[in-house]
Design an enzyme around this catalytic site. Structure first.
Site, PDB file in Angstrom:
ATOM      1  N   TYR A 127       2.210  -1.984  -6.999  1.00  0.00           N
ATOM      2  CA  TYR A 127       2.356  -0.509  -6.758  1.00  0.00           C
ATOM      3  C   TYR A 127       1.451  -0.032  -5.253  1.00  0.00           C
ATOM      4  O   TYR A 127       1.856   0.493  -4.605  1.00  0.00           O
ATOM      5  CB  TYR A 127       1.263   0.069  -7.776  1.00  0.00           C
ATOM      6  CG  TYR A 127       0.316   1.274  -7.379  1.00  0.00           C
ATOM      7  CD1 TYR A 127       1.164   2.678  -8.184  1.00  0.00           C
ATOM      8  CD2 TYR A 127      -0.950   1.612  -7.744  1.00  0.00           C
ATOM      9  CE1 TYR A 127       0.678   3.871  -7.839  1.00  0.00           C
ATOM     10  CE2 TYR A 127      -1.550   2.749  -7.312  1.00  0.00           C
ATOM     11  CZ  TYR A 127      -0.989   3.211  -7.709  1.00  0.00           C
ATOM     12  OH  TYR A 127      -1.738   4.683  -7.444  1.00  0.00           O
ATOM     13  N   TRP A 152      -9.215   4.467  -9.030  1.00  0.00           N
ATOM     14  CA  TRP A 152     -10.223   4.935 -10.410  1.00  0.00           C
ATOM     15  C   TRP A 152     -10.418   6.473 -10.729  1.00  0.00           C
ATOM     16  O   TRP A 152     -11.685   6.989 -11.428  1.00  0.00           O
ATOM     17  CB  TRP A 152     -11.448   4.122 -10.969  1.00  0.00           C
ATOM     18  CG  TRP A 152     -11.859   2.539 -10.119  1.00  0.00           C
ATOM     19  CD1 TRP A 152     -11.480   1.862  -9.904  1.00  0.00           C
ATOM     20  CD2 TRP A 152     -12.786   2.199 -11.006  1.00  0.00           C
ATOM     21  NE1 TRP A 152     -11.172   0.003  -9.816  1.00  0.00           N
ATOM     22  CE2 TRP A 152     -12.699   0.930 -11.003  1.00  0.00           C
ATOM     23  CE3 TRP A 152     -14.506   2.483 -11.879  1.00  0.00           C
ATOM     24  CZ2 TRP A 152     -13.444  -0.539 -10.948  1.00  0.00           C
ATOM     25  CZ3 TRP A 152     -14.940   0.922 -12.099  1.00  0.00           C
ATOM     26  CH2 TRP A 152     -14.241  -0.341 -10.917  1.00  0.00           C
TER      27      TRP A 152
HETATM   28  N1  LIG Z   1      -4.437   7.287 -11.337  1.00  0.00           N
HETATM   29  C1  LIG Z   1      -5.755   6.438 -10.594  1.00  0.00           C
HETATM   30  O1  LIG Z   1      -6.108   6.260 -10.747  1.00  0.00           O
HETATM   31  C2  LIG Z   1      -5.213   6.705  -9.134  1.00  0.00           C
HETATM   32  C3  LIG Z   1      -5.587   5.190  -8.125  1.00  0.00           C
HETATM   33  C4  LIG Z   1      -5.210   5.331  -6.675  1.00  0.00           C
HETATM   34  C5  LIG Z   1      -4.455   6.078  -6.186  1.00  0.00           C
HETATM   35  N2  LIG Z   1      -4.003   7.532  -7.424  1.00  0.00           N
HETATM   36  C6  LIG Z   1      -2.698   7.916  -6.541  1.00  0.00           C
HETATM   37  O2  LIG Z   1      -3.204   9.318  -6.646  1.00  0.00           O
HETATM   38  C7  LIG Z   1      -1.783  10.544  -6.781  1.00  0.00           C
HETATM   39  C8  LIG Z   1      -2.710  11.360  -8.241  1.00  0.00           C
HETATM   40  O3  LIG Z   1      -2.563  10.316  -8.857  1.00  0.00           O
HETATM   41  P1  LIG Z   1      -2.758  11.024 -10.430  1.00  0.00           P
HETATM   42  O4  LIG Z   1      -2.910  10.121 -11.351  1.00  0.00           O
HETATM   43  O5  LIG Z   1      -2.698  12.419 -10.770  1.00  0.00           O
HETATM   44  O6  LIG Z   1      -1.296  10.495 -11.133  1.00  0.00           O
HETATM   45  P2  LIG Z   1      -0.085  11.248 -12.358  1.00  0.00           P
HETATM   46  O7  LIG Z   1      -1.129  11.197 -13.035  1.00  0.00           O
HETATM   47  O8  LIG Z   1       0.276  10.190 -12.813  1.00  0.00           O
HETATM   48  O9  LIG Z   1       0.620  12.351 -11.715  1.00  0.00           O
HETATM   49  C9  LIG Z   1       1.805  11.941 -11.129  1.00  0.00           C
HETATM   50  C10 LIG Z   1       3.076  12.631 -10.883  1.00  0.00           C
HETATM   51  O10 LIG Z   1       3.959  12.760 -10.600  1.00  0.00           O
HETATM   52  C11 LIG Z   1       5.397  12.860 -11.247  1.00  0.00           C
HETATM   53  N3  LIG Z   1       6.392  12.798 -10.366  1.00  0.00           N
HETATM   54  C12 LIG Z   1       6.737  11.204 -11.073  1.00  0.00           C
HETATM   55  N4  LIG Z   1       7.963  11.185 -10.394  1.00  0.00           N
HETATM   56  C13 LIG Z   1       8.688  11.752  -9.512  1.00  0.00           C
HETATM   57  C14 LIG Z   1       9.358  12.191  -8.849  1.00  0.00           C
HETATM   58  N5  LIG Z   1      10.463  11.693  -8.624  1.00  0.00           N
HETATM   59  N6  LIG Z   1       9.382  13.962  -8.123  1.00  0.00           N
HETATM   60  C15 LIG Z   1       8.300  14.212  -8.468  1.00  0.00           C
HETATM   61  N7  LIG Z   1       7.354  14.052  -9.693  1.00  0.00           N
HETATM   62  C16 LIG Z   1       7.384  13.005  -9.853  1.00  0.00           C
HETATM   63  C17 LIG Z   1       5.020  12.227 -12.436  1.00  0.00           C
HETATM   64  O11 LIG Z   1       6.059  13.394 -13.669  1.00  0.00           O
HETATM   65  P3  LIG Z   1       5.598  12.241 -15.177  1.00  0.00           P
HETATM   66  O12 LIG Z   1       4.514  11.517 -15.694  1.00  0.00           O
HETATM   67  O13 LIG Z   1       7.002  13.007 -15.377  1.00  0.00           O
HETATM   68  O14 LIG Z   1       6.829  10.792 -14.099  1.00  0.00           O
HETATM   69  C18 LIG Z   1       3.097  13.207 -12.482  1.00  0.00           C
HETATM   70  O15 LIG Z   1       2.801  14.616 -13.061  1.00  0.00           O
HETATM   71  C19 LIG Z   1      -1.125   9.230  -6.780  1.00  0.00           C
HETATM   72  O16 LIG Z   1      -0.495   9.574  -5.211  1.00  0.00           O
HETATM   73  C20 LIG Z   1      -1.162   7.905  -7.126  1.00  0.00           C
HETATM   74  O17 LIG Z   1      -1.447   6.971  -6.463  1.00  0.00           O
HETATM   75  C21 LIG Z   1      -4.235   7.318  -8.552  1.00  0.00           C
END
Ligand SMILES: NC(=O)c1ccc[n+]([C@@H]2O[C@H](COP(=O)([O-])OP(=O)(O)OC[C@H]3O[C@@H](n4cnc5c(N)ncnc54)[C@H](OP(=O)(O)O)[C@@H]3O)[C@@H](O)[C@H]2O)c1
Length: 280
Positions: A127, A152
């Site tokens: 990742y 986080w």
């Molecule tokens: N969560 C963490 O702890 C964390 C930590 C560090 C960085 N980040 C970054 O922060 C950002 C937001 O994270 P988050 O927690 O909001 O993530 P999330 O809840 O997993 O949301 C990601 C969204 O992107 C959608 N998605 C997946 N594949 C896609 C595609 N091909 N086209 C369009 N949409 C798509 C997902 O849909 P599905 O659910 O249907 O797949 C989901 O709705 C991301 O860039 C993540 O890498 C998160």
């Protein structure tokens, strides 16, 4: 400004929508059904039709452990290829791109001190590797961009550590939580406010890091989440919870305080979040 949110159904995507609704700011939010970021033709048609000027790129593959196995292809496709497609579209249509990245781009081998934005990268899980490829694509194709690393993440909408702890407390008298991984929790509200702050205050383009202030272990985080619950929280070592993906023991990133943004302390953010969900 025409605003687009990719990954609009995710934790951060929904928080941004909520924030814009509150502020009565117009935006479009699209998730994979309306805008699959891995489909270059669909992205091109969407940008040609809607001409977004600011793109909050929240779409991502976030299943960190799955990415080490069955999810590896999807992880690469969404985080690396999809972000490249979005970066190219933003460059073509002269849109400002805000890309959210992760502390896992660093090697996580430190024991103290903060990771600065320009410190050497060395992702140790899939990742982190693909999110770094996403960063590199943004920097290659765009001149107008913010890369914002976070860690986080928890919020009202989605699955996260806070909900997991609260749910486990309903069925357990005692929980064990790893105490030898230290980082900075991030409430999606703080992250959403920071992203919009960068845009609204026309902060210099570049790479920034955003979490709540202070630091803690997952054990300390769990203790704070559950302090009013009748459940005992015990510290354990990571060895007792092996995961498919490497997790750093220490992952504290420097916060972008030089922007003038005030990062709430993680305990204050958590308490606000808890009262918000209690009031639901
Ligand atoms: N969560 C963490 O702890 C964390 C930590 C560090 C960085 N980040 C970054 O922060 C950002 C937001 O994270 P988050 O927690 O909001 O993530 P999330 O809840 O997993 O949301 C990601 C969204 O992107 C959608 N998605 C997946 N594949 C896609 C595609 N091909 N086209 C369009 N949409 C798509 C997902 O849909 P599905 O659910 O249907 O797949 C989901 O709705 C991301 O860039 C993540 O890498 C998160």
């Amino acid at each position: 400004m025409k605003i687009l949110i990719t990954g609009g159904n995710g934790q951060l995507g929904q928080e941004l929508q909520h924030l814009f609704d509150e502020r009565q700011v117009a935006y479009q939010a699209a998730d994979v059904k309306e805008l699959d970021i891995t489909n270059a033709d669909q992205v091109e048609s969407y940008f040609a039709a809607h001409r977004p000027e600011v793109v909050y790129h929240c779409a991502a593959y976030t299943a960190v452990d799955k990415a080490e196995g069955e999810g590896q292809k999807a992880d690469e496709l969404v985080n690396a290829v999809g972000t490249k497609i979005i970066a190219q579209a933003c460059a073509k249509y002269d849109a400002l791109l805000i890309y959210v990245s992760t502390d896992y781009v660093f090697d996580g081998t430190r024991t103290s001190g903060e990771y600065l934005p320009d410190d050497p990268k060395g992702p140790r899980n899939e990742y982190g590797r693909t999110k770094l490829l996403g960063e590199q694509a943004v920097q290659k194709y765009c001149t107008k961009y913010y890369i914002v690393r976070t860690a986080w993440v928890y919020g009202q909408w989605g699955h996260n550590f806070v909900y997991t702890m609260l749910n486990l407390a309903k069925t357990h008298d005692q929980l064990t939580v790893v105490a030898d991984q230290v980082g900075r929790p991030t409430w999606t509200r703080t992250l959403a406010e920071f992203l919009t702050y960068l845009v609204e205050h026309q902060i210099a383009y570049g790479v920034y890091q955003c979490s709540n202030d202070g630091q803690c272990s997952w054990y300390e985080f769990a203790q704070e989440i559950l302090k009013d619950q009748p459940v005992k929280v015990l510290p354990v070592s990571s060895d007792e919870y092996p995961t498919a993906a490497f997790r750093p023991h220490y992952s504290v990133m420097h916060l972008a305080k030089e922007t003038g943004f005030e990062f709430p302390k993680w305990q204050d953010a958590l308490h606000k979040f808890m009262s918000q969900i209690e009031a639901k």
